[in-house]
Design a protein around this motif. Sequence first.
Motif, PDB file in Angstrom:
ATOM      1  N   GLY A 168       0.788  -1.235   0.000  1.00  0.00           N
ATOM      2  CA  GLY A 168       0.000   0.000   0.000  1.00  0.00           C
ATOM      3  C   GLY A 168       0.818   1.283   0.000  1.00  0.00           C
ATOM      4  N   LEU A 169       1.853   1.329   0.830  1.00  0.00           N
ATOM      5  CA  LEU A 169       2.639   2.561   0.936  1.00  0.00           C
ATOM      6  C   LEU A 169       3.337   2.902  -0.383  1.00  0.00           C
ATOM      7  N   ASN A 318      10.053  -6.624   3.588  1.00  0.00           N
ATOM      8  CA  ASN A 318       9.226  -6.615   4.811  1.00  0.00           C
ATOM      9  C   ASN A 318       8.297  -5.425   4.814  1.00  0.00           C
ATOM     10  N   HIS A 320       5.391  -3.746   7.700  1.00  0.00           N
ATOM     11  CA  HIS A 320       4.837  -3.890   9.049  1.00  0.00           C
ATOM     12  C   HIS A 320       5.724  -4.654  10.024  1.00  0.00           C
ATOM     13  N   THR A 321       7.003  -4.829   9.730  1.00  0.00           N
ATOM     14  CA  THR A 321       7.927  -5.336  10.754  1.00  0.00           C
ATOM     15  C   THR A 321       9.255  -4.620  10.590  1.00  0.00           C
ATOM     16  N   ARG A 328      19.871  -1.884   5.486  1.00  0.00           N
ATOM     17  CA  ARG A 328      18.655  -1.073   5.356  1.00  0.00           C
ATOM     18  C   ARG A 328      18.927   0.353   5.854  1.00  0.00           C
ATOM     19  N   ASP A 367       6.211   7.872   5.626  1.00  0.00           N
ATOM     20  CA  ASP A 367       6.506   7.083   6.827  1.00  0.00           C
ATOM     21  C   ASP A 367       7.865   7.510   7.408  1.00  0.00           C
ATOM     22  N   HIS A 369      10.721   6.122   7.174  1.00  0.00           N
ATOM     23  CA  HIS A 369      11.932   5.621   6.491  1.00  0.00           C
ATOM     24  C   HIS A 369      12.934   6.721   6.110  1.00  0.00           C
ATOM     25  N   HIS A 405       1.731   5.664   8.416  1.00  0.00           N
ATOM     26  CA  HIS A 405       0.890   4.719   7.664  1.00  0.00           C
ATOM     27  C   HIS A 405       0.455   3.511   8.472  1.00  0.00           C
ATOM     28  N   ALA A 411       5.564  -2.203  13.649  1.00  0.00           N
ATOM     29  CA  ALA A 411       5.962  -1.535  12.406  1.00  0.00           C
ATOM     30  C   ALA A 411       6.600  -0.175  12.657  1.00  0.00           C
ATOM     31  N   ASN A 518      -6.327   8.723   2.103  1.00  0.00           N
ATOM     32  CA  ASN A 518      -5.642   8.265   0.883  1.00  0.00           C
ATOM     33  C   ASN A 518      -6.548   8.350  -0.334  1.00  0.00           C
ATOM     34  N   TYR A 610      -2.998  -9.438  10.643  1.00  0.00           N
ATOM     35  CA  TYR A 610      -3.996  -8.397  10.929  1.00  0.00           C
ATOM     36  C   TYR A 610      -4.993  -8.218   9.785  1.00  0.00           C
ATOM     37  N   GLU A 712      -6.021  -1.625  10.130  1.00  0.00           N
ATOM     38  CA  GLU A 712      -5.687  -1.226   8.757  1.00  0.00           C
ATOM     39  C   GLU A 712      -5.791   0.291   8.682  1.00  0.00           C
ATOM     40  N   ALA A 713      -4.639   0.951   8.478  1.00  0.00           N
ATOM     41  CA  ALA A 713      -4.653   2.405   8.533  1.00  0.00           C
ATOM     42  C   ALA A 713      -5.692   2.976   7.562  1.00  0.00           C
ATOM     43  N   SER A 714      -5.630   2.538   6.333  1.00  0.00           N
ATOM     44  CA  SER A 714      -6.604   3.025   5.357  1.00  0.00           C
ATOM     45  C   SER A 714      -7.047   1.879   4.460  1.00  0.00           C
ATOM     46  N   GLY A 715      -6.068   1.298   3.766  1.00  0.00           N
ATOM     47  CA  GLY A 715      -6.398   0.393   2.667  1.00  0.00           C
ATOM     48  C   GLY A 715      -6.635   1.266   1.452  1.00  0.00           C
TER      49      GLY A 715
HETATM   50  C1  26W Z   1      10.115  -0.897   8.511  1.00  0.00           C
HETATM   51  C2  26W Z   1       9.199  -1.902   7.971  1.00  0.00           C
HETATM   52  C3  26W Z   1       7.979  -1.287   7.455  1.00  0.00           C
HETATM   53  C4  26W Z   1       7.833  -1.135   6.088  1.00  0.00           C
HETATM   54  C5  26W Z   1       6.694  -0.562   5.566  1.00  0.00           C
HETATM   55  C6  26W Z   1       6.975  -0.855   8.301  1.00  0.00           C
HETATM   56  C7  26W Z   1       5.852  -0.289   7.793  1.00  0.00           C
HETATM   57  C8  26W Z   1       5.699  -0.142   6.428  1.00  0.00           C
HETATM   58  C9  26W Z   1       4.477   0.503   5.833  1.00  0.00           C
HETATM   59  C10 26W Z   1       4.084   1.692   6.647  1.00  0.00           C
HETATM   60  C11 26W Z   1       3.380  -0.471   5.647  1.00  0.00           C
HETATM   61  C12 26W Z   1       2.309  -0.011   4.737  1.00  0.00           C
HETATM   62  O1  26W Z   1       2.413  -0.171   3.537  1.00  0.00           O
HETATM   63  N1  26W Z   1       1.217   0.538   5.278  1.00  0.00           N
HETATM   64  C13 26W Z   1       0.015   0.729   4.488  1.00  0.00           C
HETATM   65  O2  26W Z   1       0.009   2.031   3.941  1.00  0.00           O
HETATM   66  C14 26W Z   1      -1.111   2.199   3.072  1.00  0.00           C
HETATM   67  C15 26W Z   1      -0.988   3.557   2.425  1.00  0.00           C
HETATM   68  O3  26W Z   1      -1.217   4.555   3.363  1.00  0.00           O
HETATM   69  C16 26W Z   1      -2.414   2.025   3.826  1.00  0.00           C
HETATM   70  O4  26W Z   1      -3.489   2.113   2.916  1.00  0.00           O
HETATM   71  C17 26W Z   1      -2.453   0.682   4.523  1.00  0.00           C
HETATM   72  O5  26W Z   1      -3.608   0.584   5.328  1.00  0.00           O
HETATM   73  C18 26W Z   1      -1.206   0.507   5.368  1.00  0.00           C
HETATM   74  O6  26W Z   1      -1.161  -0.790   5.922  1.00  0.00           O
END
Ligand code: 26W
Length: 874
Positions: A168-169, A318, A320-321, A328, A367, A369, A405, A411, A518, A610, A712-715
Amino acid sequence: MTSVIDPKAIGKPQRSRRHVRTLTGYLPETDSSGKEKWPRGEEKIWKECSRHLDEDVQSITKSVVNHVQTSLARQAYNIDDLGAYQAAALSVRDNLLVNWNDTQLHYTRKAPKRAYYLSLEFLMGRTLDNALLNLGLKSQYKDGIKELGFSLEDILEQERDAALGNGGLGRLAACYLDSSASQDLPLWGYGLRYKYGIFQQLISPEGNQLEAPDPWLDNQNPWELPRLDVTYDVRFYGHAERIGETGRATWSGGQEVLAVAYDVMIPGCGTKNTNNLRLWESKPKRGFDLNSFNAGNYEGAVESSNSAAAITSVLYPNDHTTFGKELRLKQQYFWTAASLADILRRFKNLGKPISEFPDFVAIQLNDTHPTLAIPELMRILVDEEELRWDKAWEIVTNTFFFTNHTVLPEALEKWPVPLLEHLLPRRVPERHLQIIYDINMQFLQAVEKKFPGDRDRLARMSIIEEGVPKQVRMANLACIGDRKVNGVAELHSELVRTTIMKDFVEFYGVSKFANVTNGITPRRWLDQCNPELSTLISKTLGIDKTVWLKDLTKLEGLLAHTEDKKFRDEWAAIKQRNKERLAHHVQTTLGLTVNTHAMFDVQIKRLHEYKRQTLNILGVIHRYLTLKAMTPEERKKTNPRVVFFAGKAAPAYYIAKLTIRLIVNVARVINDDPDTKNYLSLYFLPDYSVSLAEVLIPASDISQHISTAGTEASGTSNMKFCLNGGLLLGTVDGANIEIAEEVGESNVFFFGHLTPAVEDLRYQHLYHPVPVEEKSPALANVLNQVSAGLFGDGGVYEPLLNTIRQSDYYLITDDFDSYISALNMVDEAYLDKDEWVKKSIRTTAKMGKFSSDRAIMDYAQEYWNIEQTPVPSS
Ligand code: 26W
């Protein structure tokens, strides 16, 4: 003739600036009246020869043939679909280049405030179709390609996805680029040019996910412009020495790596504006070590060059972890340092004082990063620009904006202090860490002043988490160093304010914490993936598609036609043809025949507990058991259903991989059962990608977005399905809530517990557990059948089943019965085909809010303060 090489010049980037006219921000000189001064009066010949690209079919055919013979050095009789794709892509690229050059020159001349979107992921998918549609040249190319004996549809399939993202991100970043260009906003993206994108997913005969590399650059990439002259040195390790009492320091020694720019053109829809995505590749600064080589140490000679190239070699798979890997962190620093240097250089070309930086530059952090950009900009301002700390801090906190996000604790990025110490310059003092400590100290002093004696609060808000080892909390740093923080849907932004950022809200006040729901680009997610529906919409609304594609609220006009039977029939026929297109895809890729007269039920997203793919597959098993218990006559009265899953699991995520294995093995059993196969079948489509989503989404009758409430933040795929007239089955979570607000609750299927109940339920699971048999006998029966081996060796699945039987963190036992009722309501609704089609039309009609154009304009106006800067058409 002998040539003499200056040894000092070896390894140094060579560039001549005299003729650099637009691309990197240098303008041709102008006289006092503002007229361009051409160096030797060559203006006439330059202007006469500058390319004007004809857009008629004959010129297009000519241009493609020309590329076959020149760029590809091939003959007409020696061209296959791949060659034809490459030649067509190069020909379209010529068009993009003209617009891209004009856009960059226009931005440079106008010098508006610019926005920069820093994202470690850009999940772009394919480009050719998108570029043709945005340029308005699709039908001409279709005809031109046909004249050459090829089919445009076939050659489009030759393109590999640019899959530089997890989910998603990354896809959101790609949609925002498309919208920024379409809305004429002066925005650039900055990311990394990974040699390998997200891994390819293979499924073994046992049903296990296997990973293979994604060598997406192997066939050359026509969409990027290598800019070998745009490079920056990035330094790792080494020493920093403080100079006197000013707070300044110099940095020397360590490993120096070269960041090389690759530009990707981002065409807007129905506009000349073509924005830029700049991706950095890492390269060794000085080839290899000649001394080691001469001494016969060949491995040693290339060691440092290999380690430099490794930085951008692969995308971390990865989401969400967090994992705390040195490579990295190196990627993050390499990318933020190169991007900031580039942004700063462009700013300096304006000739403005550094204090005006935030008036010309806004930087969005996708985010946490890119959060190292905050101490890095501080370092540049203090050490190189020689600003006082306070002044530098004011600039920094007016430049950056931060989007969160996810609120899942696992995460939220944290970096061990020893790792940062090791990577960034060492000795007295560790420069970036020192900066982070200084920021923290000043911040905590302010907190202490506002909340005297509240030590717990200080510990929670500190950038540094105490422990062994100490950790740097990137979300805290991002929040403190930014002007604004936003979440990505109303509920999520509220959760950000009340949970992870609660203390910060109390400190700064609530106005720093806002929401931008989003959005998705309707160009790719309707016009491109569902061309027939796009045509029907234009015909029904009586307006050109470029109008409604850029003002998606116009879709509301469809509401007036819901009672028109002919329109509804056309609508339904298009859905049917999209289902057949998907069935054809499954047939050709997997050799399986799909029943296109069934309801298509789709869940496609990263595999994660989740997101509860497990709930879905357990629901499928429940349905199978129910069908098995029926008489043939009873079965005939049921609603046939085909269930599709697709998605990748992080390679080390054991439970998610086990879920895939269960899905694949359930499919094997039920698709083969003569009693039920006409009523229920199941497919796991391997190697989920943007391109696969483009085939699946338009074919769906119902899609599932069933995360545990509040997770789920948004989807964003929920928006894509609904835009294509698929109905939504989901929990009261993320953007599902806002979709329901728009389309009306009677047009969505909601189930499950609400966010405020989740914590209590988890508490009860831990301290007052109730056996599954009592909570949901239906679920207990399903779990027992899996354990008993109905889908092969039951023991294999015990670890997965135990997550449900034991702490059940994601509340499968609590939501199962209500989920099954919702599925039954979907069946019932589907039996009334006419009413279903009306719901489908109403859903599409009310999706205007979810255009990424709305979202990007929101960022532009409320956050970045940038203005639309349309390039005049010549
Ligand atoms: C450091 C590891 C890591 C990598 C990526 C942690 C967290 C992430 C992202 C924040 C995960 C992600 O893609 N989140 C999603 O972002 C979308 C866009 O905003 C949302 O629609 C999704 O709900 C959300 O899970």
